[in-house]
Scaffold this motif. Structure first.
Motif, PDB file in Angstrom:
ATOM      1  N   VAL A 195      19.092 -28.451-105.744  1.00  0.00           N
ATOM      2  CA  VAL A 195      19.023 -28.167-104.302  1.00  0.00           C
ATOM      3  C   VAL A 195      19.118 -29.468-103.508  1.00  0.00           C
ATOM      4  O   VAL A 195      19.876 -29.565-102.523  1.00  0.00           O
ATOM      5  N   LYS A 196      18.379 -30.471-103.950  1.00  0.00           N
ATOM      6  CA  LYS A 196      18.355 -31.762-103.249  1.00  0.00           C
ATOM      7  C   LYS A 196      19.720 -32.429-103.242  1.00  0.00           C
ATOM      8  O   LYS A 196      20.128 -33.039-102.239  1.00  0.00           O
ATOM      9  N   GLU A 197      20.448 -32.308-104.364  1.00  0.00           N
ATOM     10  CA  GLU A 197      21.750 -32.967-104.495  1.00  0.00           C
ATOM     11  C   GLU A 197      22.914 -32.054-104.116  1.00  0.00           C
ATOM     12  O   GLU A 197      24.080 -32.415-104.269  1.00  0.00           O
ATOM     13  N   ASN A 198      22.569 -30.836-103.672  1.00  0.00           N
ATOM     14  CA  ASN A 198      23.579 -29.853-103.266  1.00  0.00           C
ATOM     15  C   ASN A 198      24.558 -29.530-104.398  1.00  0.00           C
ATOM     16  O   ASN A 198      25.765 -29.380-104.194  1.00  0.00           O
ATOM     17  N   THR A 199      24.015 -29.420-105.617  1.00  0.00           N
ATOM     18  CA  THR A 199      24.815 -29.081-106.798  1.00  0.00           C
ATOM     19  C   THR A 199      25.134 -27.584-106.794  1.00  0.00           C
ATOM     20  O   THR A 199      24.282 -26.764-106.469  1.00  0.00           O
ATOM     21  N   GLU A 200      26.345 -27.252-107.194  1.00  0.00           N
ATOM     22  CA  GLU A 200      26.775 -25.852-107.134  1.00  0.00           C
ATOM     23  C   GLU A 200      26.415 -25.057-108.389  1.00  0.00           C
ATOM     24  O   GLU A 200      26.453 -23.830-108.383  1.00  0.00           O
ATOM     25  N   THR A 262      14.344 -16.160-111.082  1.00  0.00           N
ATOM     26  CA  THR A 262      13.118 -16.240-110.287  1.00  0.00           C
ATOM     27  C   THR A 262      12.861 -17.676-109.832  1.00  0.00           C
ATOM     28  O   THR A 262      12.480 -17.920-108.680  1.00  0.00           O
ATOM     29  N   VAL A 263      13.060 -18.641-110.738  1.00  0.00           N
ATOM     30  CA  VAL A 263      12.891 -20.054-110.380  1.00  0.00           C
ATOM     31  C   VAL A 263      13.889 -20.444-109.284  1.00  0.00           C
ATOM     32  O   VAL A 263      13.551 -21.194-108.362  1.00  0.00           O
ATOM     33  N   ALA A 264      15.104 -19.926-109.375  1.00  0.00           N
ATOM     34  CA  ALA A 264      16.109 -20.207-108.344  1.00  0.00           C
ATOM     35  C   ALA A 264      15.623 -19.720-106.977  1.00  0.00           C
ATOM     36  O   ALA A 264      15.759 -20.430-105.967  1.00  0.00           O
ATOM     37  N   ARG A 265      15.036 -18.525-106.939  1.00  0.00           N
ATOM     38  CA  ARG A 265      14.501 -17.993-105.680  1.00  0.00           C
ATOM     39  C   ARG A 265      13.387 -18.890-105.135  1.00  0.00           C
ATOM     40  O   ARG A 265      13.344 -19.215-103.953  1.00  0.00           O
ATOM     41  N   VAL A 266      12.467 -19.258-106.024  1.00  0.00           N
ATOM     42  CA  VAL A 266      11.300 -20.045-105.613  1.00  0.00           C
ATOM     43  C   VAL A 266      11.717 -21.412-105.072  1.00  0.00           C
ATOM     44  O   VAL A 266      11.135 -21.910-104.107  1.00  0.00           O
ATOM     45  N   THR A 267      12.728 -22.022-105.683  1.00  0.00           N
ATOM     46  CA  THR A 267      13.154 -23.369-105.275  1.00  0.00           C
ATOM     47  C   THR A 267      14.252 -23.354-104.203  1.00  0.00           C
ATOM     48  O   THR A 267      14.616 -24.409-103.685  1.00  0.00           O
ATOM     49  N   GLY A 268      14.777 -22.182-103.905  1.00  0.00           N
ATOM     50  CA  GLY A 268      15.813 -22.083-102.873  1.00  0.00           C
ATOM     51  C   GLY A 268      17.210 -22.430-103.354  1.00  0.00           C
ATOM     52  O   GLY A 268      18.091 -22.757-102.556  1.00  0.00           O
ATOM     53  N   PHE A 269      17.464 -22.326-104.669  1.00  0.00           N
ATOM     54  CA  PHE A 269      18.791 -22.617-105.210  1.00  0.00           C
ATOM     55  C   PHE A 269      19.679 -21.375-105.103  1.00  0.00           C
ATOM     56  O   PHE A 269      19.314 -20.293-105.575  1.00  0.00           O
TER      57      PHE A 269
END
Length: 324
Positions: A195-200, A262-269
């Motif tokens: 998320v921080k590095e805007n990785t796809e 679920t981790v993606a949701r929590v971290t906003g990815f």
């Protein structure tokens, strides 16, 4: 049963994820004499030092949460370290407890003690009924030895040394090392950085198909203290002959793919999830049968998404320290 809050309680491994959670809970419950020691103050692999520590501190109870732990990569890379250090830590502490007349001890094990293809959900009776998962066999053998040490001192000397076997744990004070961490801290870190590095795209080890059960460390601490405080008569009435350990879990599992989502949701990815099937999956499924613990009156209370939010918040607040 009246709990003596004045007892001198040694929490071995108090800086680790589980040990720190146990200390927080004991403090919240009003325990007055919680004893701890850093590695610099006490080398748990040194038998003489451990015995001297017990003599000097007049300990009444022990929570044995100290261990060398890590994920699949760490277990594969450092098998000798994992079996030697864990065997030494538990043998030294359990024997010193006995030698210094400590009647009550709680040993914290791991669900990896069970066979790779154990019947699901895994009952306590599955122990030593089949081959272990090869990636963490040395660690598992050390933990089995810990159970048998407690069981043997109980049989030979009438001690009250109890063992709890948690499922996969996560939460504050977890190991977020880039290579040697377990799946949840590894994913939280990887998704946060994406998320921080805007990785796809985020690549995840394995097929995503294996099923795992996860327990927040605060629930683990609550279960450990609950079992430790149980009246001996109540515990024995619920115990099968020669069964000296209790499973701790939620009774609910999910696929690694579902966990990653679920981790993606929590971290906003919001990018793409890719699963690298060339990497090892480990055990196909590992769900604990927790009927014995439930019959003793305890159930987990923290949901996976709730727990992941808590773990991620702790990571954000301690990111500079844990990334190192």
């Amino acid at each position: 049963m009246t709990i003596d809050l004045e007892q001198r309680v040694f929490v071995a491994g108090h800086r680790g994820m589980v040990g720190s959670a146990i200390v927080r809970l004991l403090q919240a419950k009003g325990y007055q004499n919680i004893i701890t020691a850093t590695h610099a103050e006490l080398d748990l692999c040194n038998q003489a030092a451990v015995n001297e520590f017990f003599i000097n501190n007049q300990i009444d109870q022990v929570y044995l949460a100290a261990a060398k732990v890590g994920g699949i990569h760490a277990n594969n890379t450092f098998p000798a370290d994992f079996i030697y250090q864990n065997l030494m830590i538990e043998a030294n502490i359990i024997h010193a407890a006995h030698q210094n007349d400590v009647q009550k001890l709680m040993f914290l094990g791991s669900s990896c003690i069970y066979p790779k293809f154990a019947q699901q959900p895994i009952k306590e009776t599955e122990l030593l009924t089949g081959i272990l998962e090869s990636t963490n066999e040395p660690y598992a053998i050390a933990k089995i030895a810990g159970i048998k040490l407690c069981e043997s001192y109980n049989r030979q000397y009438g001690r009250d040394y109890r063992s709890v076997m948690p499922t996969n744990l996560y939460g504050p004070h977890d190991n977020f090392h880039a290579e040697n961490s377990h799946v949840i801290p590894a994913l939280l870190r990887r998704f946060h950085e994406a998320v921080k590095e805007n990785t796809e795209e985020v690549v995840i080890w394995g097929s995503g198909k294996p099923m795992r059960e996860f327990l927040h460390v605060d629930d683990m601490a609550a279960a450990s203290v609950y079992v430790m405080e149980l009246n001996d008569t109540v515990l024995k009435a619920n115990t099968q002959p020669m069964l000296s350990h209790i499973n701790v879990g939620t009774g609910v599992d999910c696929t690694i793919r579902e966990l990653a989502e679920t981790v993606a949701r929590v971290t906003g990815f919001n990018g793409k999830l890719t699963f690298d099937a060339t990497k090892p999956d480990g055990t196909p499924r590992k769900l604990m049968n927790i009927s014995r613990l439930e019959s003793l009156g305890w159930k987990a209370s923290i949901t996976l998404e709730e727990g992941l939010k808590d773990a991620y918040q702790w990571y954000l607040e301690n990111i500079e320290t844990v990334r190192a």
